[in-house]
Design an enzyme around this catalytic site. Structure first.
Site, PDB file in Angstrom:
ATOM      1  N   ASP A 235      -9.321   5.852   4.428  1.00 44.79           N
ATOM      2  CA  ASP A 235      -8.415   4.833   4.931  1.00 44.79           C
ATOM      3  C   ASP A 235      -8.916   3.426   4.628  1.00 44.79           C
ATOM      4  OD1 ASP A 235      -6.505   3.437   6.258  1.00 44.79           O
ATOM      5  OD2 ASP A 235      -7.229   3.910   8.273  1.00 44.79           O
TER       6      ASP A 235
ATOM      7  N   ASP B  91      -3.088  -1.495   0.267  1.00 43.15           N
ATOM      8  CA  ASP B  91      -3.413  -0.429   1.205  1.00 43.15           C
ATOM      9  C   ASP B  91      -3.177   0.942   0.574  1.00 43.15           C
ATOM     10  OD1 ASP B  91      -4.127   0.707   3.703  1.00 43.15           O
ATOM     11  OD2 ASP B  91      -2.013   0.985   4.175  1.00 43.15           O
TER      12      ASP B  91
END
Ligand code: NAG
Length: 488
Positions: free
Chosen positions: A170, A368
């Protein structure tokens, strides 16, 4: 009479649109291969994750050679689909479940940023850090959805001797953690749950340690540091904050990496054992192992393939580079200096400050790995979408699907040339996307949608659909983000 006027109006509008339609030169278009993308979309529905799981499980046999943390090493990166097949009956259902997870992801990033901008360290919600009692670290907000936050996974060894685990990767968070025995509440995972009593390198962190101080939310019990991480989508983990040895395939191991040993874990991590934070903050894996750079390639979600996550590797020579920026208010996110867009070779008119991050930490564009669909501030999105629509009047329109408002019925075509969509970064750098990174199938029948979306928030996010097939390098030492197409 009103109808007549209206029809006249429509005819007039259509005529004026048609006459102002740009003849797009060939170099400003990109081929979308419809047959091959539909073939993939159908295949992923019947994909058997067991095979990949078995292959990965045998990888743990690889002998581990010692490596220092400054040398380069790499990990296999798997997509969620290859590890865990939810057995959707059709592609539309699969897509809608991806999009629901995606909205949860975006909300969770926005919540995190909001807290940072308002300078709320979560422990500040309580009078002093030490007054936060262990029992305060428990069940926060819970949402009804249980969709799963993880989109990309790697297999990482924890402990001494090392036990291998599937971990979510992540870039939007920092704290590493995994489920730990004894469980007061653990969700189902693919590997056996980590048992700290079987590891000789498990060291609890004390409450005055720097790592404990760096946590957003912590408490103290018998001078041992307790942590909590909440993801804003209802999922959270609570447990003891410790250091452990982490092992990266055959690449070597790093000792004393801070990681949460979670005894109460709820939500949305699919079959993974925990999460590895790749954010820019001090507690992320990247910071803990003092990596100067890392890069990943996110394979096409429907391809069933895997690729690599690399640390300290040189950036590919052909990368399109963009300045890597930091937000004063949060070190977690990776911001890029985006200047604008072009569609079909024409610069889209967008006010220059649209993508800037201001002094108060508001705005900006982050890259992201966990967000799927690129989110752009509404006005910018509208301009890009309008340009794309204007140049695709030759295509048969279809109804919008979920967050997509620009869709096409391409079912009668094998392939089609569409206007190229490009990102423009500071320093006159242009990153042109392959057509399949912005026209994606929304069913198995040939309906495609323009895969960008507006956001009412001031934060724009470059998502993984746009990054597919591209090696994205984060060079922290030189403050550069690189995008190199076809380097998986
Ligand atoms: C589309 O992809 C298929 C399979 O990969 C390939 O055989 C075909 O030649 C491609 N079509 C075009 C127009 O490139």
């Amino acid at each position: 009479m009103a109808y007549f006027l209206l029809s006249l109006c429509i005819i007039f509008t259509t005529l004026s649109l048609t006459s102002s339609r740009t003849i797009t030169p060939p170099s400003h278009t990109t081929l979308l291969n419809i047959s091959s993308s539909l073939h993939q979309a159908r295949q992923i529905l019947s994909f058997n994750p067991q095979k990949v799981l078995q292959q990965a499980l045998t990888q743990q046999e690889t002998p581990i050679s010692p490596a220092s943390s400054s040398s380069s090493f790499s990990l296999q990166l798997h997509t969620r689909e290859t590890l865990y097949n939810e057995r959707h009956s059709d592609y539309r259902t699969l897509l809608l479940s991806r999009l629901a997870r995606d909205s949860a992801r975006v909300n969770s990033l926005e919540t995190k940023l909001q807290l940072a901008v308002n300078s709320v360290k979560r422990s500040d919600l309580y009078p002093t850090q030490t007054e936060l009692q262990p029992e305060d670290l428990s069940t926060p907000i819970s949402s009804g959805t249980s969709q799963g936050s993880g989109e990309y996974f790697a297999r990482i060894g924890v402990g001494q001797p090392a036990k291998p685990f599937y971990m979510v990767l992540d870039t939007g968070s920092d704290v590493n953690w995994l489920q730990c025995k004894p469980c007061s509440d653990c969700y189902q995972q693919a590997d056996p749950i980590f048992d700290p009593t079987t590891s000789s390198s498990y060291y609890p962190l004390t409450c005055d340690s720097q790592q404990c101080q760096d946590l957003d939310m912590s408490a103290c019990r018998n001078n041992r540091c307790l942590y909590q991480v909440s993801y804003g989508d209802g999922s959270f983990t609570v447990g003891e904050y410790v250091t452990e040895t982490m092992t990266f395939g055959g690449s070597g191991s790093v000792s004393r990496v801070s990681i949460g040993c979670g005894h109460d874990n709820e939500g949305l991590f699919v079959a993974s054992a925990g999460l590895i934070g790749l954010g820019g903050g001090p507690l992320s894996l990247t910071s803990q192992i003092k990596a100067t750079s890392f890069s990943y390639c996110l394979v096409d979600r429907d391809s069933g393939k895997s690729s690599t996550l690399e640390f300290n590797s040189p950036r590919p020579g052909d990368s399109v580079t963009a300045p890597l920026l930091r937000n004063q208010k949060t070190s977690t996110f990776y911001y890029v200096q985006l200047i604008g867009f072009s569609v079909g070779g024409e610069i889209v008119s967008i006010p220059p400050d649209t993508f800037a991050v201001d002094q108060s930490g508001v705005g900006g564009v982050i890259v992201d790995s966990g967000t799927a669909i690129t989110r752009l501030r509404t006005k910018a999105y509208n301009s890009i979408r309008d340009a794309f629509k204007r140049m695709t009047q030759n295509l048969r329109p279809a109804e919008g699907v979920a967050l997509f408002d620009t869709c096409y019925d391409l079912s009668s075509l094998q392939s089609v040339r569409v206007p190229t969509v490009s990102f423009h970064f500071a320093g006159d750098k242009t990153w042109s996307l392959p057509a399949k990174n912005y026209l994606i199938p929304v069913d198995g029948a040939g309906t495609y949608c323009f895969a960008f979306a507006p956001t009412s928030s001031s934060l724009s996010i470059i998502g993984n659909v746009q990054q597919q097939g591209t090696r994205v390098s984060f060079d922290m030492a030189n403050s550069v983000v690189g995008f190199s197409p076809n380097k998986c």
